[in-house]
Design an enzyme around this catalytic site. Structure first.
Site, PDB file in Angstrom:
ATOM      1  N   SER A  41      -5.191  47.798  -9.183  1.00 16.18           N
ATOM      2  CA  SER A  41      -5.505  46.700  -7.861  1.00 16.18           C
ATOM      3  C   SER A  41      -5.695  47.850  -6.419  1.00 16.18           C
ATOM      4  CB  SER A  41      -3.734  46.273  -7.304  1.00 16.18           C
ATOM      5  OG  SER A  41      -3.548  45.256  -8.361  1.00 16.18           O
ATOM      6  N   THR A  86       4.320  43.273  -9.797  1.00 13.07           N
ATOM      7  CA  THR A  86       3.543  42.877 -11.052  1.00 13.07           C
ATOM      8  C   THR A  86       4.769  43.237 -11.929  1.00 13.07           C
ATOM      9  OG1 THR A  86       2.126  44.116 -13.161  1.00 13.07           O
ATOM     10  CG2 THR A  86       3.399  45.756 -10.572  1.00 13.07           C
ATOM     11  N   LYS A  90       8.025  39.246 -11.011  1.00 17.16           N
ATOM     12  CA  LYS A  90       7.180  38.157 -11.216  1.00 17.16           C
ATOM     13  C   LYS A  90       8.355  36.820 -11.103  1.00 17.16           C
ATOM     14  CE  LYS A  90       2.519  39.886 -12.851  1.00 17.16           C
ATOM     15  NZ  LYS A  90       1.749  39.291 -13.775  1.00 17.16           N
ATOM     16  N   ASN A 111       3.245  35.895  -8.521  1.00 15.16           N
ATOM     17  CA  ASN A 111       2.298  37.347  -8.880  1.00 15.16           C
ATOM     18  C   ASN A 111       1.706  37.315  -7.427  1.00 15.16           C
ATOM     19  OD1 ASN A 111      -0.151  36.282  -8.901  1.00 15.16           O
ATOM     20  ND2 ASN A 111      -1.336  37.284  -9.917  1.00 15.16           N
ATOM     21  N   ALA A 152       3.385  33.708 -27.073  1.00 13.96           N
ATOM     22  CA  ALA A 152       3.162  32.942 -26.258  1.00 13.96           C
ATOM     23  C   ALA A 152       4.711  32.819 -25.611  1.00 13.96           C
ATOM     24  CB  ALA A 152       3.146  31.065 -26.223  1.00 13.96           C
ATOM     25  N   ARG A 177       5.982  35.711 -31.995  1.00 17.05           N
ATOM     26  CA  ARG A 177       7.049  36.394 -32.871  1.00 17.05           C
ATOM     27  C   ARG A 177       8.598  35.817 -32.663  1.00 17.05           C
ATOM     28  NH1 ARG A 177       8.718  42.920 -31.486  1.00 17.05           N
ATOM     29  NH2 ARG A 177       9.277  42.064 -29.563  1.00 17.05           N
ATOM     30  N   GLU A 180      11.138  30.765 -31.115  1.00 13.31           N
ATOM     31  CA  GLU A 180      12.122  30.180 -30.280  1.00 13.31           C
ATOM     32  C   GLU A 180      11.463  30.137 -29.306  1.00 13.31           C
ATOM     33  OE1 GLU A 180      13.822  32.503 -31.747  1.00 13.31           O
ATOM     34  OE2 GLU A 180      14.219  31.242 -33.879  1.00 13.31           O
ATOM     35  N   TYR A 258      -6.612  45.306 -21.764  1.00 12.65           N
ATOM     36  CA  TYR A 258      -8.661  45.916 -21.124  1.00 12.65           C
ATOM     37  C   TYR A 258      -8.813  47.182 -21.159  1.00 12.65           C
ATOM     38  CZ  TYR A 258      -5.468  46.204 -16.987  1.00 12.65           C
ATOM     39  OH  TYR A 258      -4.332  46.676 -16.012  1.00 12.65           O
TER      40      TYR A 258
HETATM   41  P1  NAP Z   1       5.634  40.379 -21.931  1.00 11.88           P
HETATM   42  O1  NAP Z   1       6.257  39.156 -20.933  1.00 11.88           O
HETATM   43  O2  NAP Z   1       6.554  41.659 -21.963  1.00 11.88           O
HETATM   44  O3  NAP Z   1       5.843  39.656 -23.313  1.00 11.88           O
HETATM   45  C1  NAP Z   1       5.517  40.301 -24.566  1.00 11.88           C
HETATM   46  C2  NAP Z   1       4.849  39.444 -25.559  1.00 11.88           C
HETATM   47  O4  NAP Z   1       4.438  39.605 -26.619  1.00 11.88           O
HETATM   48  C3  NAP Z   1       5.534  38.329 -25.877  1.00 11.88           C
HETATM   49  O5  NAP Z   1       5.784  37.389 -26.344  1.00 11.88           O
HETATM   50  C4  NAP Z   1       5.993  39.036 -26.987  1.00 11.88           C
HETATM   51  O6  NAP Z   1       7.102  38.833 -28.821  1.00 11.88           O
HETATM   52  C5  NAP Z   1       5.047  40.052 -27.806  1.00 11.88           C
HETATM   53  N1  NAP Z   1       5.280  40.913 -28.669  1.00 11.88           N
HETATM   54  C6  NAP Z   1       5.869  42.068 -27.940  1.00 11.88           C
HETATM   55  N2  NAP Z   1       5.425  43.298 -28.869  1.00 11.88           N
HETATM   56  C7  NAP Z   1       5.178  42.261 -30.028  1.00 11.88           C
HETATM   57  C8  NAP Z   1       4.800  42.891 -31.745  1.00 11.88           C
HETATM   58  N3  NAP Z   1       5.719  44.764 -31.836  1.00 11.88           N
HETATM   59  N4  NAP Z   1       5.072  42.039 -32.621  1.00 11.88           N
HETATM   60  C9  NAP Z   1       4.701  40.922 -32.326  1.00 11.88           C
HETATM   61  N5  NAP Z   1       4.348  40.914 -30.845  1.00 11.88           N
HETATM   62  C10 NAP Z   1       4.919  41.049 -29.787  1.00 11.88           C
HETATM   63  O7  NAP Z   1       4.259  40.867 -21.159  1.00 11.88           O
HETATM   64  P2  NAP Z   1       3.439  40.035 -20.481  1.00 11.88           P
HETATM   65  O8  NAP Z   1       3.174  40.285 -18.865  1.00 11.88           O
HETATM   66  O9  NAP Z   1       3.794  38.457 -20.790  1.00 11.88           O
HETATM   67  O10 NAP Z   1       2.235  40.557 -20.525  1.00 11.88           O
HETATM   68  C11 NAP Z   1       1.643  40.989 -22.007  1.00 11.88           C
HETATM   69  C12 NAP Z   1       0.347  41.156 -22.409  1.00 11.88           C
HETATM   70  O11 NAP Z   1      -0.654  40.940 -20.958  1.00 11.88           O
HETATM   71  C13 NAP Z   1       0.051  43.227 -22.037  1.00 11.88           C
HETATM   72  O12 NAP Z   1      -0.147  43.534 -22.589  1.00 11.88           O
HETATM   73  C14 NAP Z   1      -0.485  42.899 -19.671  1.00 11.88           C
HETATM   74  O13 NAP Z   1      -1.140  44.238 -19.856  1.00 11.88           O
HETATM   75  C15 NAP Z   1      -1.593  42.446 -20.421  1.00 11.88           C
HETATM   76  N6  NAP Z   1      -1.742  41.318 -19.331  1.00 11.88           N
HETATM   77  C16 NAP Z   1      -2.917  41.248 -18.802  1.00 11.88           C
HETATM   78  C17 NAP Z   1      -3.230  40.421 -17.649  1.00 11.88           C
HETATM   79  C18 NAP Z   1      -4.669  40.777 -17.452  1.00 11.88           C
HETATM   80  O14 NAP Z   1      -5.201  39.715 -15.748  1.00 11.88           O
HETATM   81  N7  NAP Z   1      -6.307  40.843 -17.798  1.00 11.88           N
HETATM   82  C19 NAP Z   1      -2.354  39.838 -16.689  1.00 11.88           C
HETATM   83  C20 NAP Z   1      -1.237  40.211 -17.345  1.00 11.88           C
HETATM   84  C21 NAP Z   1      -0.427  40.510 -18.169  1.00 11.88           C
HETATM   85  P3  NAP Z   1       8.576  38.223 -28.265  1.00 11.88           P
HETATM   86  O15 NAP Z   1       8.801  37.121 -27.000  1.00 11.88           O
HETATM   87  O16 NAP Z   1       8.531  37.808 -29.269  1.00 11.88           O
HETATM   88  O17 NAP Z   1       9.009  38.910 -27.939  1.00 11.88           O
END
Ligand code: NAP
Length: 312
Positions: A41, A86, A90, A111, A152, A177, A180, A258
């Site tokens: 950022s 971040t 959040k 955020n 999701a 994954r 629920e 990315y």
């Molecule tokens: P998070 O809250 O930790 O959520 C992770 C998600 O990924 C959950 O749905 C989780 O499933 C799933 N997951 C994790 N490990 C897995 C595995 N081994 N197999 C299958 N599913 C798995 O993370 P987040 O903050 O939402 O971020 C998610 C991604 O989005 C990250 O890569 C982050 O860098 C990216 N992101 C990008 C932007 C952007 O501006 N481009 C903005 C925000 C986030 P479970 O619920 O089953 O654990």
């Protein structure tokens, strides 16, 4: 005159005026995170602050969970205009702000914070940032699409799902994954997805399924846009998010990851003749919207885009 530190700490924030007094430009915007040193950022916002003629700079602040409430309380007196937030704060910041916008409240995550007088106002620009990114990358609007969100159960997946539902997309398939979590999100979105102008077809407009090949195969025939919102895709050893054989030429594939810039999912999608994009555009547009909340004027998008691209 001194250069800013790569990362400031809570102890620095408590003594902000004296810690930053040698900076040529005052540090009045920051990103709070733990960890935070990876955040791009500052590289995106500092060129924009300069191009926009704002006499302030953007820095990283490493704030731990047990420091968050006190850190937020220090912002006004330290002269901050606002912050970005971040991982993992959040949700915690959402709980603390005095005012939250509708989209932030629906997601339960903030955020972007604007310091407005004595109040902290919480926004969520990840969700509308994704909407702008999809428009820019694929020249389509969420409202016209049948969308599958994989991941999701996480924060980014929920932000994406809330935006898709607010825009009354044609269909929304929530994949996770841990099933629920997708089912719980589905329940939260039922009312928001309701749209008298969109008739329920043979396939329900709002579905939650497990992250399993058979279940995804069944749904993907009726999907236009696939969004990866899992944290998978940054490491070479990560498993496939969607089996390549299930991707079809008509699919649009948006990977929130990315780094690397051509993710494994993008490579697979393009090999099947589908259009694909990485998450850099979402990062850009959430930043553009944050800038516009802080300064109430149009952001210098080109300077932000260049700053971000140069940082990679
Ligand atoms: P998070 O809250 O930790 O959520 C992770 C998600 O990924 C959950 O749905 C989780 O499933 C799933 N997951 C994790 N490990 C897995 C595995 N081994 N197999 C299958 N599913 C798995 O993370 P987040 O903050 O939402 O971020 C998610 C991604 O989005 C990250 O890569 C982050 O860098 C990216 N992101 C990008 C932007 C952007 O501006 N481009 C903005 C925000 C986030 P479970 O619920 O089953 O654990």
């Amino acid at each position: 005159m001194a250069e800013p530190k790569n990362v400031y700490t809570f102890a620095d924030l408590k003594d902000w005026a004296s810690v930053t007094k040698k900076l040529e430009t005052p540090a009045r915007i920051a990103v709070f995170g733990d960890p935070v040193e990876h955040s791009r950022s500052p590289q995106m916002h500092n060129p924009a602050l300069e191009a926009g003629g704002n006499d302030c700079q953007y820095v990283r602040l490493h704030i731990k969970e047990d420091e968050l409430i006190e850190a937020l309380g220090l912002l006004k007196d330290a002269g901050f205009l606002g912050i970005n937030v971040t991982i993992p704060h959040k949700g915690g910041v959402f709980d603390q702000v005095e005012v939250a916008t509708d989209v932030a409240s629906r997601i339960g995550a903030v955020n972007t914070v604007v310091v407005e007088g004595d109040q902290l106002v919480g926004h969520n620009t990840d969700a509308p940032g994704l909407k702008r990114a999809i428009r820019e990358q694929f020249s389509v609007d969420l409202t016209d699409l049948r969308i599958m969100i994989i991941g999701a159960g996480g924060g980014a997946g929920k932000a994406a799902a809330v935006q898709c539902a607010m825009d009354h997309c044609d269909r929304l398939v929530l994949v996770n994954r841990t099933l629920e979590k997708a089912e719980a999100l589905k329940e939260e979105l039922v009312e928001l997805m309701a749209d008298p102008d969109k008739l329920e077809g043979p396939a329900s407009r709002l579905v939650a399924i497990p992250w399993e090949e058979k279940a995804m195969e069944h749904e993907l025939e009726q999907i236009d846009l696939i969004i990866n919102a899992t944290s998978l895709g940054m490491k070479r050893t990560d498993p496939e998010i969607v089996p390549q054989r299930l991707i079809e030429p008509h699919h649009l594939v948006y990977d929130m990851v990315y780094s690397p810039s051509r993710t494994r999912l993008m490579v697979a999608a393009e090999a099947e003749g589908a259009k694909a994009a990485n998450g850099l555009s979402m990062l850009l547009w959430q930043g553009v919207l944050a800038y516009e909340f802080w300064f109430n004027k149009e952001a210098p998008v080109d300077a932000m885009r260049k700053g971000l691209e140069d940082s990679l």
